[in-house]
Design a protein around this motif. Structure first.
Motif, mmCIF file in Angstrom:
data_model
loop_
_atom_site.group_PDB
_atom_site.id
_atom_site.type_symbol
_atom_site.label_atom_id
_atom_site.label_comp_id
_atom_site.label_asym_id
_atom_site.label_seq_id
_atom_site.Cartn_x
_atom_site.Cartn_y
_atom_site.Cartn_z
ATOM 1 N N GLY A 445 4.848 10.909 0.775
ATOM 2 C CA GLY A 445 5.440 12.236 0.790
ATOM 3 C C GLY A 445 6.021 12.619 -0.566
ATOM 4 N N ASP A 446 7.024 13.496 -0.536
ATOM 5 C CA ASP A 446 7.613 14.027 -1.768
ATOM 6 C C ASP A 446 8.879 13.299 -2.181
ATOM 7 N N GLN A 447 9.190 12.221 -1.520
ATOM 8 C CA GLN A 447 10.402 11.482 -1.859
ATOM 9 C C GLN A 447 10.198 10.650 -3.122
ATOM 10 N N VAL A 448 11.176 10.705 -4.021
ATOM 11 C CA VAL A 448 11.183 9.893 -5.241
ATOM 12 C C VAL A 448 12.361 8.938 -5.151
ATOM 13 N N THR A 449 12.087 7.653 -5.207
ATOM 14 C CA THR A 449 13.126 6.653 -4.992
ATOM 15 C C THR A 449 13.556 5.982 -6.280
ATOM 16 N N PHE A 450 14.735 5.375 -6.199
ATOM 17 C CA PHE A 450 15.254 4.537 -7.281
ATOM 18 C C PHE A 450 16.217 3.544 -6.661
ATOM 19 N N VAL A 451 16.495 2.480 -7.395
ATOM 20 C CA VAL A 451 17.434 1.463 -6.933
ATOM 21 C C VAL A 451 18.566 1.338 -7.944
ATOM 22 N N VAL A 452 19.776 1.203 -7.443
ATOM 23 C CA VAL A 452 20.925 0.952 -8.317
ATOM 24 C C VAL A 452 21.015 -0.558 -8.482
ATOM 25 N N ASN A 453 20.686 -1.027 -9.652
ATOM 26 C CA ASN A 453 20.629 -2.472 -9.857
ATOM 27 C C ASN A 453 21.214 -2.859 -11.205
ATOM 28 N N ARG A 454 21.353 -4.152 -11.360
ATOM 29 C CA ARG A 454 21.772 -4.710 -12.644
ATOM 30 C C ARG A 454 20.750 -5.752 -13.050
ATOM 31 N N ASN A 455 20.351 -5.701 -14.290
ATOM 32 C CA ASN A 455 19.410 -6.661 -14.837
ATOM 33 C C ASN A 455 20.197 -7.670 -15.671
ATOM 34 N N ILE A 456 19.951 -8.968 -15.471
ATOM 35 C CA ILE A 456 20.562 -9.994 -16.314
ATOM 36 C C ILE A 456 19.468 -10.933 -16.802
ATOM 37 N N ASN A 457 19.245 -10.920 -18.101
ATOM 38 C CA ASN A 457 18.357 -11.896 -18.744
ATOM 39 C C ASN A 457 19.251 -13.006 -19.268
ATOM 40 N N PHE A 458 19.383 -14.095 -18.506
ATOM 41 C CA PHE A 458 20.442 -15.065 -18.742
ATOM 42 C C PHE A 458 20.219 -15.929 -19.979
ATOM 43 N N THR A 459 18.991 -15.996 -20.479
ATOM 44 C CA THR A 459 18.723 -16.645 -21.763
ATOM 45 C C THR A 459 17.415 -16.106 -22.318
ATOM 46 N N ASN A 460 17.335 -16.050 -23.644
ATOM 47 C CA ASN A 460 16.060 -15.685 -24.260
ATOM 48 C C ASN A 460 15.442 -16.864 -25.010
ATOM 49 N N VAL A 461 16.022 -18.039 -24.856
ATOM 50 C CA VAL A 461 15.413 -19.241 -25.435
ATOM 51 C C VAL A 461 14.136 -19.537 -24.652
ATOM 52 N N CYS A 462 13.019 -19.669 -25.378
ATOM 53 C CA CYS A 462 11.741 -19.789 -24.684
ATOM 54 C C CYS A 462 10.782 -20.634 -25.508
ATOM 55 N N VAL A 463 10.026 -21.473 -24.816
ATOM 56 C CA VAL A 463 9.069 -22.354 -25.491
ATOM 57 C C VAL A 463 7.625 -21.889 -25.339
ATOM 58 N N VAL A 464 7.395 -20.756 -24.681
ATOM 59 C CA VAL A 464 6.030 -20.346 -24.374
ATOM 60 C C VAL A 464 5.348 -19.706 -25.580
ATOM 61 N N ARG A 750 17.218 3.718 -2.861
ATOM 62 C CA ARG A 750 16.623 2.726 -1.972
ATOM 63 C C ARG A 750 17.207 1.351 -2.257
ATOM 64 N N THR A 751 16.856 0.410 -1.394
ATOM 65 C CA THR A 751 17.126 -0.990 -1.666
ATOM 66 C C THR A 751 15.919 -1.605 -2.369
ATOM 67 N N THR A 752 16.014 -2.884 -2.689
ATOM 68 C CA THR A 752 14.891 -3.591 -3.303
ATOM 69 C C THR A 752 13.653 -3.516 -2.434
ATOM 70 N N LEU A 753 13.849 -3.586 -1.109
ATOM 71 C CA LEU A 753 12.735 -3.628 -0.166
ATOM 72 C C LEU A 753 12.386 -2.249 0.390
ATOM 73 N N TYR A 754 12.828 -1.209 -0.280
ATOM 74 C CA TYR A 754 12.476 0.170 0.010
ATOM 75 C C TYR A 754 13.072 0.695 1.316
ATOM 76 N N GLU A 755 14.224 0.197 1.674
ATOM 77 C CA GLU A 755 14.998 0.841 2.736
ATOM 78 C C GLU A 755 15.851 1.917 2.081
ATOM 79 N N ILE A 756 15.922 3.089 2.695
ATOM 80 C CA ILE A 756 16.620 4.216 2.093
ATOM 81 C C ILE A 756 18.135 4.073 2.311
ATOM 82 N N VAL A 757 18.885 4.144 1.210
ATOM 83 C CA VAL A 757 20.348 4.047 1.241
ATOM 84 C C VAL A 757 20.966 5.430 1.365
ATOM 85 N N GLU A 758 20.446 6.367 0.586
ATOM 86 C CA GLU A 758 21.018 7.719 0.579
ATOM 87 C C GLU A 758 19.956 8.685 0.064
ATOM 88 N N THR A 759 19.921 9.859 0.658
ATOM 89 C CA THR A 759 19.028 10.914 0.183
ATOM 90 C C THR A 759 19.857 12.032 -0.424
#
Length: 769
Positions: A445-464, A750-759
């Motif tokens: 449909g015409d609904q546009v969703t988003f999630v209120v979240n926080r991103n944490i990249n706890f380290t950028n040390v990487c051997v790849v 929405r939530t992470t799993l696409y349950e609607i929190v508020e419209t």
């Protein structure tokens, strides 16, 4: 972030013998000087050893006028000097090095001969001032502006990618400088062949009687490139005639690390003062007259080169590993030195080839030269549909049929998907957009969703060590970091206060992390905020946990769920084609292992996202294979919540710096977005636009191209930021709501799993009073 380019070249001064008597030149000699064939071969091998992509061939004007040079050419089987240059270029091409010749005024026939074996050619106009023929150009017939303009025009008629420029400070005035640029611009408007204009300020040189400038330049370059040195102090003056600096003191002498050479006692009387502001003025004029042409400033001739980049210069020329043979005592700064200077100012230093991308096709280049680019440097070729390494012939009827099938949700074949990703016809791309948008409306449909979240990249040390990544760092890197438990907990409390429902956690592949360490971060997050959904750990991280623990994916997921894991990000997918993965991330898990781990997460009852990273070296067919893998996985498990296209950010990555890859255009990004929606059909209903990668405005436009989700607020984001993204790391919910409304759609949290929190209403409420 703006790209500033350079060419990794090697200079071959094939002959310094010259018929001209330019007063400012320390390169030319009137003695016999020419490299023998075995010396040329030796220097080409050295160029290959130094990883040069370009061979810059410099010579004096018509060296064969010297009888001794002419005799040597005949002994080596060459009727004229151009024949010898052609031979040297052929030897370079055999080694995979692209020749760029700058050998003086030539007639149409000689230009055509060189076109067969060069990627580009060049000739400095220097100046249109005929007055200079009585001063600095006296006794130099081929420096007459009519002769030089005739060569530049002939190159245009022959469709030769061409570099020209002006020499500033040799006695010309401001009006003559402008007229010189206008002359170049007029020829470019007629033929379209000028790829860059060099603004070269005159500097006085020592004299090198009886010495080899190539050796002096190489010595100077080795000394400077061996330093991890800073940039020298700047002055507002590039050169003063007869001789004082801006503070009234004697002008400083240029550093001359090489032995020998007599420095000039004072600037010559005919020279004119050149200031930084003068070059800035000329940069502005270049941009006005030739907005599509590169503007080069030589960084070894001015300590203010970074300031000139800020003023609009786009190119630093060839940072030649064996120095500047015209100004041999003035070594170029190394690419490392330049990059350190430019990065804090928001500029990304990027390699280019000697021929600019827009000329890399059969109209402008001989096929034999183009074949070398396709074999060795194909990533520098701009995207023009079906492919860069080999142009695949695609049935023009295939894409329209694929659009119709995709709109109906049917699975598309590899050929059909390839046709969609390769499509360039505007009317067909518009059909693709409409179909993707209709499919989106049918599914969500015409609904546009988003999630209120926080991103944490706890380290950028990487051997790849992925070539596309600007985030991962070695343990000893000054940019490496590890988040402490106290800081981690504080960030989670900030997320709760912000109203977040999700915590997204990913990090580099740190050599010290164990399965238990990964579990520790999950438990800590749940201790601080048990209500948060934990969306964590890419398939690459899970693969690493399996290797460190000796457990299989099923056991690892069972443990992580006990620690609090709620779902997994389907990142580390890049392109699920092992040919691509071997080229951009050979140490990363193979495509089948990625699928195996995502399937294991679904078996464990976890939902996951799925992604693609596009806009780098992948070809349309490789993207087609990726989408078929993702769709088949979803048809088996049904565990994928959303598909997230991630356009490649090239600026601070090895892949972007060394392979000439530019950020994908907004139009191409949107076209791919629509193709992704049609490729998935009805299997994955949610298609997300990454505002971090493409910007909020483009993400808003993507809502017309099949997108229904705008991702998360993030609060922080380091992976794209460290690669050079300029679109920020945090959005307020109000900004995402506003984007949905701007597209005429219905915003919803929405939530992470696409349950609607508020419209929210489609339009912002109007406040009374």
């Amino acid at each position: 972030m703006r790209r500033v380019t350079f060419s990794r070249n090697y200079t071959l001064s094939l002959s310094r013998t010259c018929q001209c008597y330019c007063k400012y030149c320390a390169f030319a000699t009137h003695q016999a000087h020419i490299y023998a064939p075995d010396e040329v071969e030796k220097r080409l091998d050295e160029a290959l050893r130094r990883n040069a992509k370009e061979l810059l061939v410099l010579t004096g004007e018509r060296p064969e006028v010297n009888p001794e040079v002419a005799t040597k050419l005949a002994d080596w089987g060459h009727d004229d000097f151009t024949s010898y240059v052609v031979w040297a270029c052929e030897r370079a091409l055999e080694r995979g090095i692209l020749p760029h010749t700058n050998i003086g005024v030539l007639d149409r026939q000689d230009l055509a001969r060189l076109r067969e074996v060069t990627a580009s050619q060049g000739l400095m106009l220097e100046s249109v001032s005929e007055r200079l023929m009585d001063t600095v150009h006296a006794g130099s017939p081929t420096k007459h502006p009519e002769r030089r303009l005739a060569t530049i025009a002939a190159a245009g008629e022959l469709k030769i990618p061409f570099t020209s420029g002006i020499l500033v400070g040799i006695g010309e005035n401001e009006q003559e400088q402008l007229e010189s640029l206008e002359a170049i611009a007029q020829l470019h408007s007629q033929y379209g062949h000028i790829q860059e204009v060099i603004l070269q300020n005159f500097v006085p040189h020592p004299r090198y009687y009886g010495q080899e400038v190539a050796d002096i330049a190489d010595e100077a370059a080795l000394e400077r490139w061996g330093e991890d040195g800073g940039v020298r102090p700047r002055s507002g003056v590039l050169f003063f005639a007869p001789g004082a600096s801006s503070d009234g003191n004697p002008a400083p002498q240029a550093k001359n690390p090489a032995s020998g050479g007599t420095p000039p006692s004072s600037p010559p009387q005919w020279a004119t003062q050149v200031t930084v502001d003068d070059i800035k003025r000329l940069i502005r004029e270049c941009r006005r007259l030739m907005p599509d042409v590169g503007i080069q400033v030589p960084p070894n001739l001015s300590d203010a080169w970074a300031e000139l980049v800020e003023a609009g210069a786009t190119d630093l020329g060839g940072l030649s590993a064996n120095g500047d043979h015209i100004s041999p005592e003035r070594a170029f700064p190394s690419p490392h030195e330049v990059r350190k200077e430019l990065a804090p100012k928001g500029f990304a230093l990027t390699e280019r080839l000697c021929v600019y991308p827009q000329y890399m096709d059969a109209e402008w280049m001989e096929q034999g030269v183009l074949d070398v680019i396709k074999l060795k440097y194909w990533s520098f070729i701009p995207r023009r549909g079906s492919g860069r390494r080999s142009e695949e012939v695609i049935d023009g009827h295939l894409a329209p049929r694929a659009i119709e099938k995709g709109r109906d949700g049917a699975a598309l074949s590899e050929d059909e998907l390839t046709a969609l990703f390769a499509e360039t016809r505007p009317e067909v791309v518009e059909e693709m957009r409409v179909a993707a948008d209709e499919l989106r409306e049918e599914l969500v449909g015409d609904q546009v969703t988003f999630v209120v979240n926080r991103n944490i990249n706890f380290t950028n040390v990487c051997v790849v060590g992925c070539a596309f990544c600007g985030f991962g760092q070695g343990r000893r890197s000054p940019d490496a970091y590890e988040v402490s438990e106290e800081d981690f907990a504080a960030r989670i409390r900030d997320a709760v206060e912000f109203g977040a429902t999700e915590l997204c956690m990913q990090g580099g592949i740190h050599p010290d992390l164990t399965l238990e360490e990964y579990g520790k971060w999950l438990r800590l997050a749940k201790e601080v905020a048990p209500q948060l959904h934990l969306h964590a750990y890419s398939p690459m991280e899970v693969h690493y946990m399996c290797e460190r623990s000796g457990k299989g994916p099923d056991e690892v997921f069972e443990y992580l769920i006990r620690c609090g894991l709620g779902s997994t990000p389907g990142t580390a997918a890049e392109v699920l084609d092992d040919g691509v993965r071997q080229r951009i991330s050979p140490n990363k898990l193979p495509a089948d292992r990625w699928v195996e781990i995502v399937e294991a997460s679904h078996r464990a009852g976890l939902r996951s996202t799925s992604t693609v990273m596009f806009g780098h070296i992948e070809e349309p067919r490789e993207l087609a294979r990726h989408m078929r893998v993702v769709r088949a996985l979803q048809e088996r498990t049904g565990g994928i919540t959303e598909f997230v296209p991630l356009s490649f950010i090239p600026f601070n990555t090895m892949l972007g710096r060394t392979h000439g890859i530019e950020e994908i255009s907004a139009g191409e990004n949107l076209k791919h977005t629509a193709a992704f929606r049609l490729a998935l059909g009805r299997t994955i209903p949610n298609l997300q636009a990454s505002w971090v990668k493409m910007g909020l405005d483009a993400a808003t436009e993507a809502l017309r191209w099949g997108v229904n989700d705008l991702g998360g607020t993030l609060m922080e984001e380091n992976i794209s930021r460290m690669a050079g993204s300029q679109h920020g790391v945090r959005l307020e919910p109000e900004q995402l709501i506003g984007a949905a409304r701007a597209a005429g759609r219905l915003p919803a949290q929405r939530t992470t799993l696409y349950e609607i929190v508020e419209t929210y209403p489609a339009r912002a409420p109007v406040l009374a009073g």
